[in-house]
Write an enzyme that holds these catalytic residues in place. Structure first.
Site, mmCIF file in Angstrom:
data_model
loop_
_atom_site.group_PDB
_atom_site.id
_atom_site.type_symbol
_atom_site.label_atom_id
_atom_site.label_comp_id
_atom_site.label_asym_id
_atom_site.label_seq_id
_atom_site.Cartn_x
_atom_site.Cartn_y
_atom_site.Cartn_z
ATOM 1 C CG ASP A 170 -2.017 1.003 1.179
ATOM 2 O OD1 ASP A 170 -2.091 1.737 0.171
ATOM 3 O OD2 ASP A 170 -2.810 1.075 2.132
ATOM 4 C CG ASP B 106 -3.362 3.916 -3.357
ATOM 5 O OD1 ASP B 106 -4.251 3.063 -3.565
ATOM 6 O OD2 ASP B 106 -3.466 4.786 -2.479
ATOM 7 C CD GLU B 107 -5.575 -0.815 -1.404
ATOM 8 O OE1 GLU B 107 -5.248 -1.587 -0.476
ATOM 9 O OE2 GLU B 107 -6.578 -0.088 -1.363
#
Length: 363
Positions: free
Chosen positions: A11, A105-106
């Protein structure tokens, strides 16, 4: 004997804000919020400096500015964020092809078998984090465990720029100490229901029978039962099929006259058609979302027997759905949203032209 899986959840830390601080030295160390500075806008991402003041993602920008008067508001550069996300995925692919993006973003990574032949999942996670720092000048947090449920929780425990490993032998003790709010699939309303029946922690949840949990929470009851015991058999899904394309506009001021509503609907249709074209998406179900000034929310959906791709395809259906919506000066509209979802299987296409609706009053 089944090999124990090795799952990593990566993350990125305050991703949009961190990219902005990386690219603009004047923003480093400053409390910043990525988003539009308008009366109805919301925070997309807040830097950790801003979070110390209580600023959070999805918070109204006006409230964020009250909490942090020195807040620096930075317009989003989403093409840049997508490009950086691609660079991060490129690093992932040097270790495994079993990658499941959850957002820009993860992602989950299954490194049970990996390209580097590294036995330690924690070692891989640390190596990836180091490369993200050295090559992209950003930080990422990681969670490592034997399933997705625990890896996801672990990545949140030592943010920013941290890593947590939850081995199988310590999983039940770890889960016992968790608040139910930390469980995947437990939102504010579900947590409230759990509290009402005396469930506050993972240990409390483990005491409940599957029958009781399914009676109260339906199919999710089985999931909660398994999670409380450290069981999660979900695979890292490398094939991602987009289920819908949508957009929504929070209006600068509430509206209630038909002409104004039609104009705003028209602009939303144009934006949706543009996104569908960019994503080369095909779908037959159109959903209209209306949020009122009191934050109550209503949706209307229609499924047609042809693809909804252009303005001429979408606008008539959108107007039809709007005809099912009530609004007035005493109950004005705050937000308009539209989305197109996946095509129906051919076996169900004879059911085309149906309409469904429901009302959902949010927390």
């Amino acid at each position: 004997m089944t090999t124990e899986r090795k799952i990593i959840h990566i993350d990125m830390d305050a991703f949009f804000a961190s990219v902005e601080q990386r690219d603009n030295p004047e923003l480093r160390g400053q409390p910043i919020a990525v988003g539009h500075d308008g009366p109805r806008s919301v925070v997309s991402t807040a830097s950790y400096e801003a979070r110390r003041y209580g600023v959070r993602s999805a918070m109204p920008m006006a409230r964020a500015k009250r909490l942090c008067p020195q807040l620096v508001i930075v317009p989003g550069r989403y093409e840049v964020y997508r490009a950086v996300s691609g660079q991060v995925r490129g690093i992932f692919r040097e270790y495994t092809d079993k990658i499941e993006p959850l957002s820009i973003d993860e992602a989950f990574l299954d490194v049970t078998e990996n390209k580097r032949g590294i036995d330690s999942a924690a070692g891989i996670a640390q190596e990836i984090r180091t490369r993200i720092r050295d090559e992209l000048h950003l930080t990422a947090s990681a969670g490592v465990s034997y399933n997705k449920f625990l890896a996801k929780i672990a990545s949140d425990l030592n943010k920013p720029d941290g890593m947590t490993v939850i081995p199988k032998e310590g999983a039940l003790e770890f889960i016992s100490s968790l608040k139910v709010e930390q469980f995947w699939g437990v939102g504010p309303r579900t947590a409230e229901r759990m509290h009402y029946i005396g469930i506050f922690t993972g240990a409390d949840l483990r005491k409940c029978s599957m029958r009781h949990l399914t009676e109260v929470f339906g199919k999710m009851g089985r999931t909660y039962y398994d999670f409380a015991r450290g069981i999660d058999t979900r695979q890292v899904e490398t094939e991602y099929v987009r289920k819908s394309v949508g957009c929504e506009h929070t209006l600068e001021s509430d509206i209630s006259t038909r002409s104004t509503v039609i104009i705003e609907l028209y602009h939303t249709v144009l934006e949706l058609a543009r996104r569908i074209e960019n994503d080369k998406f095909e779908g037959r179900t159109l959903t209209l979302k209306i949020k009122y000034s009191d934050f109550s929310q209503i949706t209307r959906s229609i499924t047609t027997n042809k693809l909804l791709q252009t303005k001429d395809d979408i606008l008539p259906a959108a107007k039809r759905l709007l005809g099912e919506v009530e609004y007035s000066a005493n109950h004005p509209i705050r937000l308009i949203g539209l989305s197109v979802s996946n095509p129906l299987p051919e076996s169900e296409m004879h059911r085309a032209e149906w309409v469904q609706s429901y009302i959902d009053f949010k927390d």
